[in-house]
Design a protein around this motif. Structure first.
Motif, PDB file in Angstrom:
ATOM      1  N   GLY A   1       5.916 -33.600   7.677  1.00  0.00           N
ATOM      2  CA  GLY A   1       5.830 -32.426   6.802  1.00  0.00           C
ATOM      3  C   GLY A   1       5.819 -32.737   5.323  1.00  0.00           C
ATOM      4  N   THR A   2       5.734 -34.008   4.955  1.00  0.00           N
ATOM      5  CA  THR A   2       5.747 -34.325   3.518  1.00  0.00           C
ATOM      6  C   THR A   2       4.347 -34.188   2.907  1.00  0.00           C
ATOM      7  OG1 THR A   2       5.686 -36.649   4.182  1.00  0.00           O
ATOM      8  CG2 THR A   2       7.780 -35.813   3.373  1.00  0.00           C
ATOM      9  N   GLY A   3       3.334 -33.977   3.741  1.00  0.00           N
ATOM     10  CA  GLY A   3       1.983 -33.740   3.208  1.00  0.00           C
ATOM     11  C   GLY A   3       1.098 -34.966   3.210  1.00  0.00           C
ATOM     12  N   LYS A   4       1.213 -35.769   4.255  1.00  0.00           N
ATOM     13  CA  LYS A   4       0.425 -37.013   4.301  1.00  0.00           C
ATOM     14  C   LYS A   4      -1.078 -36.706   4.371  1.00  0.00           C
ATOM     15  CE  LYS A   4       3.000 -38.643   7.801  1.00  0.00           C
ATOM     16  NZ  LYS A   4       4.213 -37.798   7.789  1.00  0.00           N
ATOM     17  N   GLU A   5      -1.453 -35.697   5.163  1.00  0.00           N
ATOM     18  CA  GLU A   5      -2.885 -35.386   5.272  1.00  0.00           C
ATOM     19  C   GLU A   5      -3.406 -34.767   3.971  1.00  0.00           C
ATOM     20  OE1 GLU A   5      -4.251 -33.739   8.921  1.00  0.00           O
ATOM     21  OE2 GLU A   5      -6.198 -33.183   8.096  1.00  0.00           O
ATOM     22  N   VAL A   6      -2.576 -33.978   3.322  1.00  0.00           N
ATOM     23  CA  VAL A   6      -2.991 -33.379   2.038  1.00  0.00           C
ATOM     24  C   VAL A   6      -3.284 -34.499   1.035  1.00  0.00           C
ATOM     25  CG1 VAL A   6      -2.258 -31.942   0.099  1.00  0.00           C
ATOM     26  CG2 VAL A   6      -1.691 -31.261   2.426  1.00  0.00           C
ATOM     27  N   VAL A   7      -2.416 -35.503   1.035  1.00  0.00           N
ATOM     28  CA  VAL A   7      -2.612 -36.630   0.116  1.00  0.00           C
ATOM     29  C   VAL A   7      -3.885 -37.397   0.482  1.00  0.00           C
ATOM     30  CG1 VAL A   7      -1.672 -38.897  -0.509  1.00  0.00           C
ATOM     31  CG2 VAL A   7      -0.205 -36.882  -0.548  1.00  0.00           C
ATOM     32  N   ALA A   8      -4.113 -37.584   1.787  1.00  0.00           N
ATOM     33  CA  ALA A   8      -5.325 -38.299   2.225  1.00  0.00           C
ATOM     34  C   ALA A   8      -6.569 -37.542   1.763  1.00  0.00           C
ATOM     35  CB  ALA A   8      -5.321 -38.453   3.741  1.00  0.00           C
ATOM     36  N   LYS A   9      -6.556 -36.225   1.933  1.00  0.00           N
ATOM     37  CA  LYS A   9      -7.715 -35.423   1.515  1.00  0.00           C
ATOM     38  C   LYS A   9      -7.887 -35.486  -0.007  1.00  0.00           C
ATOM     39  CE  LYS A   9      -8.007 -32.096   5.269  1.00  0.00           C
ATOM     40  NZ  LYS A   9      -7.589 -30.794   5.752  1.00  0.00           N
ATOM     41  N   ALA A  10      -6.770 -35.444  -0.705  1.00  0.00           N
ATOM     42  CA  ALA A  10      -6.846 -35.502  -2.173  1.00  0.00           C
ATOM     43  C   ALA A  10      -7.461 -36.824  -2.621  1.00  0.00           C
ATOM     44  CB  ALA A  10      -5.457 -35.322  -2.770  1.00  0.00           C
ATOM     45  N   ILE A  11      -7.103 -37.906  -1.944  1.00  0.00           N
ATOM     46  CA  ILE A  11      -7.689 -39.212  -2.300  1.00  0.00           C
ATOM     47  C   ILE A  11      -9.200 -39.161  -2.067  1.00  0.00           C
ATOM     48  CG2 ILE A  11      -7.830 -41.661  -1.660  1.00  0.00           C
ATOM     49  CD1 ILE A  11      -4.811 -41.508  -1.001  1.00  0.00           C
ATOM     50  N   HIS A  12      -9.592 -38.654  -0.895  1.00  0.00           N
ATOM     51  CA  HIS A  12     -11.034 -38.607  -0.571  1.00  0.00           C
ATOM     52  C   HIS A  12     -11.802 -37.733  -1.565  1.00  0.00           C
ATOM     53  CE1 HIS A  12     -14.756 -38.290   1.708  1.00  0.00           C
ATOM     54  NE2 HIS A  12     -14.672 -36.988   1.567  1.00  0.00           N
ATOM     55  N   TYR A  13     -11.304 -36.515  -1.786  1.00  0.00           N
ATOM     56  CA  TYR A  13     -12.064 -35.565  -2.611  1.00  0.00           C
ATOM     57  C   TYR A  13     -11.996 -35.851  -4.111  1.00  0.00           C
ATOM     58  CZ  TYR A  13     -13.049 -32.900   1.556  1.00  0.00           C
ATOM     59  OH  TYR A  13     -13.499 -32.531   2.797  1.00  0.00           O
ATOM     60  N   ASN A  14     -11.199 -36.831  -4.479  1.00  0.00           N
ATOM     61  CA  ASN A  14     -11.188 -37.253  -5.882  1.00  0.00           C
ATOM     62  C   ASN A  14     -11.852 -38.612  -6.049  1.00  0.00           C
ATOM     63  OD1 ASN A  14      -9.501 -35.276  -7.645  1.00  0.00           O
ATOM     64  ND2 ASN A  14      -8.439 -35.403  -5.699  1.00  0.00           N
ATOM     65  N   SER A  15     -12.390 -39.143  -4.946  1.00  0.00           N
ATOM     66  CA  SER A  15     -13.037 -40.451  -5.020  1.00  0.00           C
ATOM     67  C   SER A  15     -14.553 -40.266  -5.101  1.00  0.00           C
ATOM     68  CB  SER A  15     -12.685 -41.274  -3.776  1.00  0.00           C
ATOM     69  OG  SER A  15     -13.395 -40.786  -2.657  1.00  0.00           O
ATOM     70  N   GLU A  16     -15.255 -41.365  -5.228  1.00  0.00           N
ATOM     71  CA  GLU A  16     -16.724 -41.288  -5.306  1.00  0.00           C
ATOM     72  C   GLU A  16     -17.345 -40.888  -3.979  1.00  0.00           C
ATOM     73  OE1 GLU A  16     -18.274 -44.875  -6.937  1.00  0.00           O
ATOM     74  OE2 GLU A  16     -17.638 -44.347  -8.969  1.00  0.00           O
ATOM     75  N   ARG A  17     -16.551 -40.892  -2.923  1.00  0.00           N
ATOM     76  CA  ARG A  17     -17.066 -40.531  -1.591  1.00  0.00           C
ATOM     77  C   ARG A  17     -16.943 -39.043  -1.304  1.00  0.00           C
ATOM     78  NH1 ARG A  17     -17.172 -44.925   2.284  1.00  0.00           N
ATOM     79  NH2 ARG A  17     -17.102 -46.851   1.103  1.00  0.00           N
ATOM     80  N   LYS A  18     -16.589 -38.265  -2.308  1.00  0.00           N
ATOM     81  CA  LYS A  18     -16.232 -36.860  -2.068  1.00  0.00           C
ATOM     82  C   LYS A  18     -17.354 -36.023  -1.443  1.00  0.00           C
ATOM     83  CE  LYS A  18     -17.048 -35.497  -6.820  1.00  0.00           C
ATOM     84  NZ  LYS A  18     -16.401 -35.129  -8.061  1.00  0.00           N
ATOM     85  N   ASN A  19     -18.603 -36.431  -1.645  1.00  0.00           N
ATOM     86  CA  ASN A  19     -19.696 -35.649  -1.051  1.00  0.00           C
ATOM     87  C   ASN A  19     -20.071 -36.121   0.343  1.00  0.00           C
ATOM     88  OD1 ASN A  19     -20.013 -33.849  -3.196  1.00  0.00           O
ATOM     89  ND2 ASN A  19     -21.138 -35.407  -4.348  1.00  0.00           N
ATOM     90  N   LYS A  20     -19.356 -37.106   0.828  1.00  0.00           N
ATOM     91  CA  LYS A  20     -19.586 -37.628   2.182  1.00  0.00           C
ATOM     92  C   LYS A  20     -18.463 -37.110   3.076  1.00  0.00           C
ATOM     93  CE  LYS A  20     -23.191 -40.122   1.098  1.00  0.00           C
ATOM     94  NZ  LYS A  20     -24.501 -39.943   1.727  1.00  0.00           N
ATOM     95  N   PRO A  21     -18.580 -37.335   4.390  1.00  0.00           N
ATOM     96  CA  PRO A  21     -17.589 -36.711   5.292  1.00  0.00           C
ATOM     97  C   PRO A  21     -16.168 -37.258   5.140  1.00  0.00           C
ATOM     98  CG  PRO A  21     -19.475 -37.584   6.520  1.00  0.00           C
ATOM     99  CD  PRO A  21     -19.621 -38.059   5.122  1.00  0.00           C
ATOM    100  N   PHE A  22     -15.220 -36.349   5.363  1.00  0.00           N
ATOM    101  CA  PHE A  22     -13.818 -36.741   5.516  1.00  0.00           C
ATOM    102  C   PHE A  22     -13.472 -36.427   6.967  1.00  0.00           C
ATOM    103  CE2 PHE A  22      -9.353 -35.609   5.877  1.00  0.00           C
ATOM    104  CZ  PHE A  22      -8.730 -36.674   5.258  1.00  0.00           C
ATOM    105  N   VAL A  23     -13.171 -37.450   7.725  1.00  0.00           N
ATOM    106  CA  VAL A  23     -12.894 -37.245   9.157  1.00  0.00           C
ATOM    107  C   VAL A  23     -11.446 -37.623   9.438  1.00  0.00           C
ATOM    108  CG1 VAL A  23     -13.524 -37.910  11.513  1.00  0.00           C
ATOM    109  CG2 VAL A  23     -15.292 -37.707   9.765  1.00  0.00           C
ATOM    110  N   ALA A  24     -10.661 -36.632   9.872  1.00  0.00           N
ATOM    111  CA  ALA A  24      -9.246 -36.882  10.167  1.00  0.00           C
ATOM    112  C   ALA A  24      -9.056 -37.000  11.677  1.00  0.00           C
ATOM    113  CB  ALA A  24      -8.401 -35.744   9.610  1.00  0.00           C
TER     114      ALA A  24
END
Lengths: 121, 466
Positions: free
Chosen positions: B180-203
């Motif tokens: 519940g500390t938000g590990k997936e939120v952090v993972a998404k934040a890393i992806h969507y703030n990186s150069e890969r943001k327009n490519k898929p994020f698959v969890a």
């Protein structure tokens, strides 16, 4: 303006195709006829000249440019001959047939232009 | 509505008669803003006007339709190109469609209708493309660090500093933290703030997939690879091609599969189950676990080589109880979000409610806080959440009871009250359970009564909370 030639007349043109594509829009029909009457004789002159000089590539190009207007005006037989000219221009062995075809096409177009000028009048 | 917006169309046609026809056809729809060109060159020179659709004649005087199509596509691959041709040769049409033409129309009696149909199809596709781009942008904005991760405690400032570093490269990031500390939120934040943001994020949550299916989920399979494999299926790694794969609960992966994962990560390629084709991967890997992987390695539950391969940049998310005033910031953020989603007027927290939240230790972290806040928002009267509206999870009440920092006397009162309630005021039984004399219980009850009458102990304090 009549959409198709009247029965029993000597009209070569058939405006049925033109009426179909524009749902009978008179302005558009008139504009296409006008373009044909103005442009087709010039393109035809180029075709005659290039065929006379055995400049087959240019003759083929002129034939190609005649096709759309002939389709709109409904000169189906003439269109068929123009397609033959275009094809023959690409085949050295068949260029001998071109002069006769050009004569036929010239007669058809001249007659069609005359008829359509009366239409426009 | 994108459907009703004007759309810019270029029509390239050298034949004057046909150009007139195109002009007539396109003018039938007032939403079409069109420009007519007689040559390919003129069209190319005007591409800066950003047409959405270009119709081209296959035979142009200065270049072939194929050449023009390729040039338009290389200028902007998003432009829809419709080829209109006198040629009825199927192979020509197939070739042009392969090169990216949106449609191929022959010049005949149906040209007008087919052209308008093709333009409308292109317009619908354009609407979808625009919608997707808009959603991508929204998602991207949603996961901006400042919007997706709330907090300004020293612990979170440390996390933000690490995330700023994480987005600059493709380094593997291992995220750890309590549930519940938000590990997936952090993972998404890393992806969507990186150069890969327009490519898929698959969890992929490895704890949520049956163990027998993890391999086929991750790596895919070929038709006939096993019973039930009726068609080819690409795995999550291939699905994430060019983007990011987030392997949540990596600590739950079986040892046998860990070896296969290690190979995929080392070779950067994947072979589907039952297949021979090797597929190169360009996928960034983010992992998360609530376990201490180093400990798991020591106990032989996790491969040491895979541990080091995945460690990358370790990001430890602090538990909510160590984030001080972040609890209130988060509570307010979650409350606003809930109110917005449920069309509720702005609900606020009373001071007492905030103090109650700050005293709690949130074993379920942000996830638990969210459910507490949502329930409180529903229970609140007069658009203000009071302390009584905040209900903590019953399984953790005992620990919460300790955290309330009462006096010994108050604790004793509460314990006695709790037992009395539990055993239907059977003083003898309670005395036996607590291993004290019944007279002690009576004495405490008397003191309690006196204290209550003197308001020394607030009445609600008498409610057993353990």
């Amino acid at each position: 303006m009549q959409s198709t030639p009247q029965q029993g007349t000597h009209l070569k043109v058939n405006l049925e195709f033109l009426h179909t594509v524009c749902d009978g829009d008179e302005n558009f029909i008139r504009s296409i006829i006008q373009t044909f009457v103005e442009d087709a004789p010039h393109i035809l002159q180029r075709l005659i000249l290039h065929a006379k000089n055995s400049n087959w590539t240019e003759a083929g190009l002129a034939a190609h440019q005649l096709k759309p207007s002939l389709q709109f005006i409904g000169l189906d037989d003439t269109l068929s001959n123009v397609k033959k000219i275009e094809r023959c221009c690409q085949e050295p062995s068949e260029v001998d047939t071109i002069p006769d075809l050009v004569v036929s096409v010239t007669q058809d177009i001249s007659q069609a232009v005359n008829e359509l000028q009366h239409h426009l009048a | 509505m994108l459907q009703e917006e004007s759309i810019k169309i270029f029509a390239v046609e050298d034949d004057p008669t046909y150009r007139k026809f195109l002009e007539y056809s396109l003018s039938l729809n007032p939403d079409f803003e069109f420009h007519l060109f007689a040559t390919g060159k003129e069209c190319l020179e005007n591409l800066h006007l950003k047409p959405s659709i270009v119709t081209i004649d296959y035979s142009l005087p200065d270049m072939s339709g194929q050449e023009l199509l390729e040039k338009i596509k290389s200028y902007d691959s998003q432009i829809f190109v419709i080829v209109i041709s006198g040629q009825e040769d199927v192979s020509t049409a197939v070739q042009l469609l392969k090169l990216g033409a949106f449609d191929y129309i022959t010049k005949d009696q149906d040209t007008k209708n087919r052209l308008l149909h093709a333009v409308n199809n292109a317009r619908n596709n354009l609407s979808l493309v625009n919608e997707i781009n808009q959603l991508k942008q929204e998602v991207s904005q949603k996961y901006e660090f400042s919007k997706s991760i709330i907090g300004n405690s020293p612990a979170m400032k440390g996390v933000f500093a690490l995330l700023e570093k994480a987005v600059k490269t493709n380094i593997t990031v291992s995220i750890t933290g309590e549930t519940g500390t938000g590990k997936e939120v952090v993972a998404k934040a890393i992806h969507y703030n990186s150069e890969r943001k327009n490519k898929p994020f698959v969890a992929v949550n490895l704890a949520a997939i049956p163990k027998d299916l993890v391999e086929s989920e991750l790596f895919g399979y070929e038709k006939g690879a096993f019973t039930g494999a009726v068609s080819r299926r690409i795995g999550k790694f291939e699905e994430a091609q060019g983007g990011t794969i987030f392997l949540d609960e990596i600590g739950e992966m079986e040892l046998s599969l860990q070896a296969k994962l290690l190979r995929v990560l080392q070779e950067r390629e994947v072979t589907r189950i039952g297949g021979n084709e090797v597929n190169k991967l360009d996928v960034r890997v983010l992992v998360a676990t609530h376990r201490d992987l180093a400990e798991e390695v020591k106990h032989g539950n996790f491969r040491e080589d895979l541990y080091y391969r995945l460690l990358g940049l370790p990001v430890q998310l602090p538990p909510l109880r160590d984030r001080g005033n972040d609890i209130i910031l988060l509570a307010k953020y979650l409350l606003n979000q809930f109110c917005k989603e449920n069309n509720m007027d702005g609900v606020i927290f009373s001071k007492a409610a905030q103090e109650k939240l700050l005293k709690y230790h949130f074993p379920g972290n942000v996830r638990e806080l969210k459910s507490i806040i949502e329930l409180a928002a529903v229970m609140a009267e007069d658009e203000q959440i009071e302390a009584d509206d905040i209900h903590f999870n019953s399984i953790m009440k005992e620990e919460n009871f300790i955290l309330e920092e009462l006096t010994m006397r108050e604790y004793t009162f509460r314990i006695i009250l709790h037992f009395l309630k539990k055993y239907n005021d059977n003083v003898l039984l309670v005395a036996k359970k607590l291993d004290i004399g019944k007279s002690t219980i009576y004495r405490y009850l008397k003191e309690m009564e006196e204290a209550s009458s003197q308001d020394q102990i607030p009445s609600d304090e008498f409610e057993p909370s353990i």
